[in-house]
Design a protein around this motif. Structure first.
Motif, PDB file in Angstrom:
ATOM      1  N   GLN A 182     -16.335  -8.094  -5.763  1.00 34.01           N
ATOM      2  CA  GLN A 182     -16.853  -7.367  -6.911  1.00 34.01           C
ATOM      3  C   GLN A 182     -17.875  -6.337  -6.439  1.00 34.01           C
ATOM      4  O   GLN A 182     -18.494  -6.492  -5.392  1.00 34.01           O
ATOM      5  N   GLY A 183     -18.060  -5.302  -7.226  1.00 33.39           N
ATOM      6  CA  GLY A 183     -19.056  -4.303  -6.891  1.00 33.39           C
ATOM      7  C   GLY A 183     -18.455  -3.149  -6.115  1.00 33.39           C
ATOM      8  O   GLY A 183     -17.265  -3.120  -5.815  1.00 33.39           O
ATOM      9  N   PRO A 184     -19.285  -2.184  -5.770  1.00 38.07           N
ATOM     10  CA  PRO A 184     -18.796  -0.989  -5.080  1.00 38.07           C
ATOM     11  C   PRO A 184     -18.468  -1.266  -3.626  1.00 38.07           C
ATOM     12  O   PRO A 184     -18.836  -2.299  -3.071  1.00 38.07           O
ATOM     13  N   GLY A 185     -17.783  -0.317  -3.010  1.00 35.52           N
ATOM     14  CA  GLY A 185     -17.480  -0.421  -1.592  1.00 35.52           C
ATOM     15  C   GLY A 185     -16.211  -1.194  -1.327  1.00 35.52           C
ATOM     16  O   GLY A 185     -15.574  -1.755  -2.229  1.00 35.52           O
ATOM     17  N   GLU A 186     -15.853  -1.216  -0.063  1.00 30.95           N
ATOM     18  CA  GLU A 186     -14.649  -1.921   0.351  1.00 30.95           C
ATOM     19  C   GLU A 186     -14.879  -3.427   0.303  1.00 30.95           C
ATOM     20  O   GLU A 186     -15.994  -3.904   0.550  1.00 30.95           O
ATOM     21  N   PRO A 187     -13.837  -4.205  -0.019  1.00 34.14           N
ATOM     22  CA  PRO A 187     -13.990  -5.670   0.000  1.00 34.14           C
ATOM     23  C   PRO A 187     -14.272  -6.159   1.417  1.00 34.14           C
ATOM     24  O   PRO A 187     -13.807  -5.561   2.386  1.00 34.14           O
ATOM     25  N   PRO A 188     -15.076  -7.203   1.543  1.00 32.72           N
ATOM     26  CA  PRO A 188     -15.387  -7.705   2.880  1.00 32.72           C
ATOM     27  C   PRO A 188     -14.129  -8.232   3.567  1.00 32.72           C
ATOM     28  O   PRO A 188     -13.226  -8.756   2.915  1.00 32.72           O
ATOM     29  N   ALA A 189     -14.067  -8.066   4.886  1.00 29.72           N
ATOM     30  CA  ALA A 189     -12.914  -8.578   5.644  1.00 29.72           C
ATOM     31  C   ALA A 189     -12.878 -10.092   5.525  1.00 29.72           C
ATOM     32  O   ALA A 189     -13.872 -10.772   5.781  1.00 29.72           O
ATOM     33  N   PRO A 190     -11.751 -10.670   5.101  1.00 29.01           N
ATOM     34  CA  PRO A 190     -11.684 -12.127   4.907  1.00 29.01           C
ATOM     35  C   PRO A 190     -11.580 -12.912   6.197  1.00 29.01           C
ATOM     36  O   PRO A 190     -11.583 -14.127   6.181  1.00 29.01           O
ATOM     37  N   GLY A 191     -11.491 -12.224   7.338  1.00 30.20           N
ATOM     38  CA  GLY A 191     -11.453 -12.961   8.599  1.00 30.20           C
ATOM     39  C   GLY A 191     -10.129 -13.636   8.868  1.00 30.20           C
ATOM     40  O   GLY A 191     -10.080 -14.652   9.547  1.00 30.20           O
ATOM     41  N   LEU A 192      -9.046 -13.077   8.309  1.00 29.31           N
ATOM     42  CA  LEU A 192      -7.742 -13.697   8.502  1.00 29.31           C
ATOM     43  C   LEU A 192      -6.745 -12.780   9.199  1.00 29.31           C
ATOM     44  O   LEU A 192      -5.632 -13.181   9.496  1.00 29.31           O
ATOM     45  N   GLY A 193      -7.146 -11.529   9.459  1.00 27.99           N
ATOM     46  CA  GLY A 193      -6.189 -10.578  10.004  1.00 27.99           C
ATOM     47  C   GLY A 193      -5.558 -11.037  11.298  1.00 27.99           C
ATOM     48  O   GLY A 193      -4.329 -11.103  11.421  1.00 27.99           O
ATOM     49  N   LEU A 194      -6.372 -11.380  12.299  1.00 32.82           N
ATOM     50  CA  LEU A 194      -5.836 -11.837  13.577  1.00 32.82           C
ATOM     51  C   LEU A 194      -5.122 -13.171  13.437  1.00 32.82           C
ATOM     52  O   LEU A 194      -4.127 -13.433  14.107  1.00 32.82           O
ATOM     53  N   GLN A 195      -5.645 -14.040  12.587  1.00 29.54           N
ATOM     54  CA  GLN A 195      -5.036 -15.353  12.411  1.00 29.54           C
ATOM     55  C   GLN A 195      -3.612 -15.217  11.890  1.00 29.54           C
ATOM     56  O   GLN A 195      -2.684 -15.855  12.406  1.00 29.54           O
ATOM     57  N   ILE A 196      -3.418 -14.381  10.871  1.00 25.82           N
ATOM     58  CA  ILE A 196      -2.079 -14.156  10.334  1.00 25.82           C
ATOM     59  C   ILE A 196      -1.178 -13.557  11.403  1.00 25.82           C
ATOM     60  O   ILE A 196      -0.036 -13.980  11.606  1.00 25.82           O
ATOM     61  N   ARG A 197      -1.709 -12.533  12.095  1.00 26.83           N
ATOM     62  CA  ARG A 197      -0.919 -11.841  13.107  1.00 26.83           C
ATOM     63  C   ARG A 197      -0.485 -12.790  14.214  1.00 26.83           C
ATOM     64  O   ARG A 197       0.673 -12.764  14.651  1.00 26.83           O
TER      65      ARG A 197
END
Length: 311
Positions: A182-197
């Motif tokens: 919520q709020g302005p700006g980009e959503p925080p990285a959920p820390g799952l990108g490398l894990q999924i990859r």
């Protein structure tokens, strides 16, 4: 560490059931075998490790050097690795931790081995923390006895299906984190990108190896004794080509997850998963009755009578 130094430690480790002397004496040490990112050849490195519950953690410290160690670059490209601890050897998936999870695990590592905090102060790069996840069976699953080649095929397929479940669960967590922002700006990285990859790459690489082994070794051997299955093998080879295409689509789809539309992404992932599981189901339906007659591991060859006779 110099290659010759590593080689001496590896030899000592394997000769003494995982025990070594010198600077590593009394410490927790494992051997990590990765596949070269560019060369495709295997490389083994001795690494200190820390346990966090059932997890094994290794850190890409390189003694505080300015660049990540070679083994880290290797596992980013090929997350399926081999781990040796003591006299035990097993296959694993190497999953680098990200964001808050990385920070929490690094704190756990430093509590157990304070020297890593010193390594971090020597370099401006963030030392990667890698989780080594056993690949043999899904968590909570009771391994079954493998008595024949049919059991082995089911074991492989069970692992592949578990990796698909990982990918689905991790993508849902990713979209939930995006939706909760919520709020302005980009959503925080959920820390799952490398894990999924990493799970996706491991799934695709293992599936490719599995199919290559079938096409080159398994199918021709069975067809010689069961010619009535030639049509089945032709269909399976054609499906393998289709699956290879889907693997490429899956990797491309996951590469865009941070900006993907959730509805479209879920629909595409579901379509690919259905095609992949349909293939696994057909393979089991077609081959399990035949493979159940073949013992696993294979029996050693019976020496020829003429060769075994002493002259």
């Amino acid at each position: 560490m110099p290659t010759s130094f590593n080689h001496a430690i590896i030899e000592e480790f394997r000769a003494n059931g995982g025990k070594v002397g010198g600077p590593f004496e009394g410490g927790d040490l494992l051997l990590l075998t990765t596949t070269g990112a560019k060369s495709g050849t295997e490389h083994t490195a001795p690494l200190g490790y820390v346990r966090d519950g059932d997890l094994l953690l290794v850190v890409g410290s390189a003694g505080g050097a300015p660049r990540h160690p070679a083994w880290y670059h290797n596992l980013l490209a090929h997350p399926s690795v081999q781990v040796e601890i003591g006299t035990e050897m097993f296959e694993a998936i190497a999953v680098p931790a990200e964001g808050a999870r990385r920070d929490r695990l690094f704190e756990r590592v430093v509590r157990a081995a304070p020297g890593y905090a010193d390594y971090q102060t020597r370099t401006t790069r963030t030392l990667p923390v890698v989780v080594l996840e056993r690949a043999e069976s899904e968590e909570g699953e009771t391994p079954h006895e493998v008595r024949n080649l049919a059991d082995k095929l089911v074991e492989v397929h069970t692992w592949l299906r578990s990796q698909l479940r990982h990918v689905h669960a991790e993508t849902e967590a990713h979209f939930a984190a995006r939706a909760a922002h919520q709020g302005p700006g980009e959503p925080p990285a959920p820390g799952l990108g490398l894990q999924i990859r990493q799970h996706c790459l491991a799934f695709c690489q293992f599936l490719e190896f599995h199919h290559t082994s079938e096409d080159v070794h398994l199918f021709p051997g069975i067809a010689a004794h069961h010619p009535h299955l030639s049509g089945t093998f032709d269909r399976l080879r054609e499906e393998h080509r289709t699956v290879a295409r889907i693997q490429g689509e899956l990797v491309a789809l996951l590469a865009d997850i941070s900006t993907a539309d959730p509805l479209r992404f879920r629909a595409e992932l579901a379509r690919m998963s259905d095609e992949l599981t349909t293939h696994l189901d057909y393979e089991e339906e077609s081959l399990l009755p035949v493979l159940a007659e073949i013992p696993w591991p294979p029996a050693p060859p019976i020496p020829d009578a003429a060769e075994s006779t002493t002259p």
